[in-house]
Design a protein around this motif. Sequence first.
Motif, mmCIF file in Angstrom:
data_model
loop_
_atom_site.group_PDB
_atom_site.id
_atom_site.type_symbol
_atom_site.label_atom_id
_atom_site.label_comp_id
_atom_site.label_asym_id
_atom_site.label_seq_id
_atom_site.Cartn_x
_atom_site.Cartn_y
_atom_site.Cartn_z
ATOM 1 N N UNK A 1 0.837 -1.210 0.000
ATOM 2 C CA UNK A 1 0.000 0.000 0.000
ATOM 3 C C UNK A 1 0.868 1.254 0.000
ATOM 4 N N UNK A 2 1.884 1.280 0.861
ATOM 5 C CA UNK A 2 2.763 2.449 0.937
ATOM 6 C C UNK A 2 3.556 2.641 -0.347
ATOM 7 N N UNK A 3 3.987 1.543 -0.943
ATOM 8 C CA UNK A 3 4.744 1.631 -2.178
ATOM 9 C C UNK A 3 3.889 2.215 -3.293
ATOM 10 N N UNK A 4 2.656 1.751 -3.403
ATOM 11 C CA UNK A 4 1.752 2.275 -4.434
ATOM 12 C C UNK A 4 1.445 3.744 -4.197
ATOM 13 N N UNK A 5 1.244 4.113 -2.927
ATOM 14 C CA UNK A 5 0.925 5.501 -2.600
ATOM 15 C C UNK A 5 2.084 6.431 -2.936
ATOM 16 N N UNK A 6 3.325 5.973 -2.709
ATOM 17 C CA UNK A 6 4.482 6.832 -2.934
ATOM 18 C C UNK A 6 4.799 7.010 -4.412
ATOM 19 N N UNK A 7 4.266 6.129 -5.248
ATOM 20 C CA UNK A 7 4.546 6.235 -6.683
ATOM 21 C C UNK A 7 3.971 7.501 -7.288
ATOM 22 N N UNK A 8 2.839 7.956 -6.770
ATOM 23 C CA UNK A 8 2.168 9.119 -7.347
ATOM 24 C C UNK A 8 2.212 10.335 -6.434
ATOM 25 N N UNK A 9 2.976 10.262 -5.370
ATOM 26 C CA UNK A 9 3.084 11.375 -4.437
ATOM 27 C C UNK A 9 4.369 12.156 -4.703
ATOM 28 N N UNK A 10 4.399 13.453 -4.340
ATOM 29 C CA UNK A 10 5.602 14.280 -4.580
ATOM 30 C C UNK A 10 6.691 14.026 -3.545
ATOM 31 N N UNK A 11 6.986 12.775 -3.311
ATOM 32 C CA UNK A 11 8.020 12.360 -2.370
ATOM 33 C C UNK A 11 8.852 11.272 -3.036
ATOM 34 N N UNK A 12 10.045 10.996 -2.525
ATOM 35 C CA UNK A 12 10.810 9.882 -3.103
ATOM 36 C C UNK A 12 10.034 8.570 -2.979
ATOM 37 N N UNK A 13 10.186 7.710 -3.953
ATOM 38 C CA UNK A 13 9.599 6.384 -3.863
ATOM 39 C C UNK A 13 10.170 5.704 -2.627
ATOM 40 N N UNK A 14 9.304 5.124 -1.806
ATOM 41 C CA UNK A 14 9.729 4.660 -0.486
ATOM 42 C C UNK A 14 10.521 3.364 -0.518
ATOM 43 N N UNK A 15 10.175 2.466 -1.419
ATOM 44 C CA UNK A 15 10.790 1.140 -1.417
ATOM 45 C C UNK A 15 11.374 0.816 -2.793
ATOM 46 N N UNK A 16 12.457 0.050 -2.786
ATOM 47 C CA UNK A 16 13.085 -0.313 -4.049
ATOM 48 C C UNK A 16 12.259 -1.373 -4.773
ATOM 49 N N UNK A 17 12.773 -1.858 -5.895
ATOM 50 C CA UNK A 17 12.051 -2.839 -6.712
ATOM 51 C C UNK A 17 12.319 -4.272 -6.277
ATOM 52 N N UNK A 18 12.848 -4.438 -5.077
ATOM 53 C CA UNK A 18 13.024 -5.774 -4.520
ATOM 54 C C UNK A 18 14.455 -6.160 -4.219
ATOM 55 N N UNK A 19 15.419 -5.261 -4.453
ATOM 56 C CA UNK A 19 16.833 -5.620 -4.267
ATOM 57 C C UNK A 19 17.117 -6.069 -2.843
ATOM 58 N N UNK A 20 16.634 -5.325 -1.871
ATOM 59 C CA UNK A 20 16.889 -5.698 -0.477
ATOM 60 C C UNK A 20 16.150 -6.985 -0.108
ATOM 61 N N UNK A 21 14.970 -7.179 -0.678
ATOM 62 C CA UNK A 21 14.242 -8.423 -0.425
ATOM 63 C C UNK A 21 14.962 -9.614 -1.038
ATOM 64 N N UNK A 22 15.550 -9.421 -2.230
ATOM 65 C CA UNK A 22 16.298 -10.507 -2.878
ATOM 66 C C UNK A 22 17.492 -10.902 -2.026
ATOM 67 N N UNK A 23 18.260 -9.927 -1.555
ATOM 68 C CA UNK A 23 19.443 -10.258 -0.758
ATOM 69 C C UNK A 23 19.052 -10.852 0.591
ATOM 70 N N UNK A 24 17.972 -10.336 1.198
ATOM 71 C CA UNK A 24 17.521 -10.884 2.483
ATOM 72 C C UNK A 24 17.048 -12.333 2.322
ATOM 73 N N UNK A 25 16.260 -12.591 1.299
ATOM 74 C CA UNK A 25 15.765 -13.944 1.056
ATOM 75 C C UNK A 25 16.908 -14.880 0.689
ATOM 76 N N UNK A 26 17.862 -14.385 -0.078
ATOM 77 C CA UNK A 26 19.021 -15.201 -0.459
ATOM 78 C C UNK A 26 19.826 -15.615 0.768
ATOM 79 N N UNK A 27 19.986 -14.710 1.712
ATOM 80 C CA UNK A 27 20.706 -15.062 2.934
ATOM 81 C C UNK A 27 19.988 -16.179 3.683
ATOM 82 N N UNK A 28 18.666 -16.107 3.724
ATOM 83 C CA UNK A 28 17.889 -17.152 4.399
ATOM 84 C C UNK A 28 18.061 -18.500 3.701
#
Length: 468
Positions: free
Chosen positions: A161-188
Motif C-alpha cells: 500500500x505504501x509503495x503504491x501511494x508513494x509512486x504518485x506522491x511528490x516524495x521519493x519512492x519509499x521502497x526499491x524494486x526488490x533488491x533488499x528483499x532478494x538479498x535478504x531472502x538469499x541469505x535465508x
Amino acid sequence: MRNVVLLCLDSVRKETFDAYADRLADRSALTFEQCRAASSWSAPSYASMATGDLPHEHGVHTHDTHVTGIDRSETLFGEFESHRTLGVSTNVFAGSAYGFDSFFDEFVDVTEAHRFPEGLDPVAVRSESDRTGPGVYLEFLRAALGSDHPLSTLANGGVGVLDSASENAPIPKLFDDGARAVTRTSRTLIDDTEEPFVLFGSFMEAHTPLRHLRGFDRSLHSASNTFTTADRTVWELMESPEEHREFLETRREVYGASVDYLDRVIAKFVDWVQANTARETTVVVTADHGENQGYAFEDGLVRHKSSLSEGLLHVPLVVVNPPEGYPETEDRYVSHLELRSLLAGMARDEVIDPTSDRIVAEHVGMSAGPEPPGRTEHWDRLMRAAYDGTTKYVWDSQGARIEYELDPDRPCWQRRVDDATLPEWATDRFDAEAYAYKRRALAEQTASSSADGVDEGVQDRLEKLGYV
C-alpha cells in the motif's frame, strides 16, 4: 566443490556499470571487459544464459516467452548435480510465471507486494476474492491473521500500500524494486542449505520506470521527486530524441543512481556471502542486457526495443573470488552463451577459458510490449549480430546488412561504417535463415501477449514495466 552465486542486474549497460559500480569492481578479482549478451531483452537473454543457445535454437523470444519447453538437464543448472540450486527473482520473465522456477530446487518470486515470501501475497488474495472496496481489505486482514506467518503477511500488505501511494506522491519512492528483499531472502536460503549451492538472483532497479528512490544518492541526479520515465512512451522518445533532450539527460542521471544503489546493496551481500559460507564461494555479477539511452551513436534509440546496439549487448561481467589461475582482466570477447561452461567449471575449481575472437547475438521480434504507431514490421524484425575484432556485422530479416566499427576502450559505443557484405563464418553460425525463421516463429506464435496465461499480479507487474 565451490558454491556459485550468479547475480543479474536487469538493463545495466557496461558503460554505466563502470562509472557507478565501484564497490563491486573493487571486490572483483576477474573482469571480462568485452562481455556481450546473447540477446537484447530479458526472456530470450535468460534462456540463452541458462542453455548456451541462441534464441532461434532454444525457442524463447517475442513469439513465445515461456521456458517450459526447456528441460533442466539442458541448462546451466542441470550441470550442478552435487549442488542445491536456489533462485530468487524480481524479473517476471525469469520467474515462475514463465516456467523459470522449474530449473531450481527452491525458487522464490519477489514483487513489490510480496517482499516477505514466507507471508501471503496480497495480490493473490485480492485475485481470489469476490469482494470489492473495503471488503477486500477486511478479507486480506482475515487471511493474514489466519496464516502461518501473519506478521509477514501484514508487512507485505502494508509495504504494498505504501509503495503504491508513494509512486504518485511528490516524495521519493519509499521502497526499491526488490533488491533488499532478494538479498535478504538469499541469505535465508543460504543459511538453510548445508550442501554446496548455486544461487541465482535478479535485480530490477535499473529497469524502467525510473524515478527517485529514497535510497538513491541525491547528489547523482537532478530529477525532482515527481520525475518518472513513465511520462514518455518509448515511441515518443525514439521518434524525436532532440525534443526530449533534457528528459533523456535526467533519465540517464537517475539510471546511473539506480546502478549506484545496486552497487551498494549487492556489495554488502557479497561481503556477507564471503563471511558466512564455509566453502569457497564464487560470485559472478552480470546483466541480462543493457539499455539504449538515446545517444546519437545508438541511433537515438531508447530502452531495449528492436536493436542489437552496443548499449544493449555490451554488459558487465565481474567475478568475486574465482578459482586460482584466472587473469585479473580478460580483454577478449566472451558471450553469455559461455556462462554455462564457465560457472560449471568454476564450481569444480577449474580454470575455464570462455573467450573467443568471434561471437554472435540475436533477437527475434520486437520484444514484449505495446506496438509502435507505425512501421510495425520494421520494429518486429529478427536481427543478428556477429563480432570479429573491432568489426561488428548486423543483419535482419528485412534484408539490411550493416557494418559497424567498435573501440575496445569505449564501452557501448559503435560507429556505422557502411552496408556490409556478411562473412561466411557469421552466417554459418545460424542454422536457420533469418527471414524464414522469423516467418515461422510468427506463424507458430503461442501467445498473442506476454501476459497470456499469467495471474493478475504478473499482469500488473508487466503493465508497470511497459510490457503490456
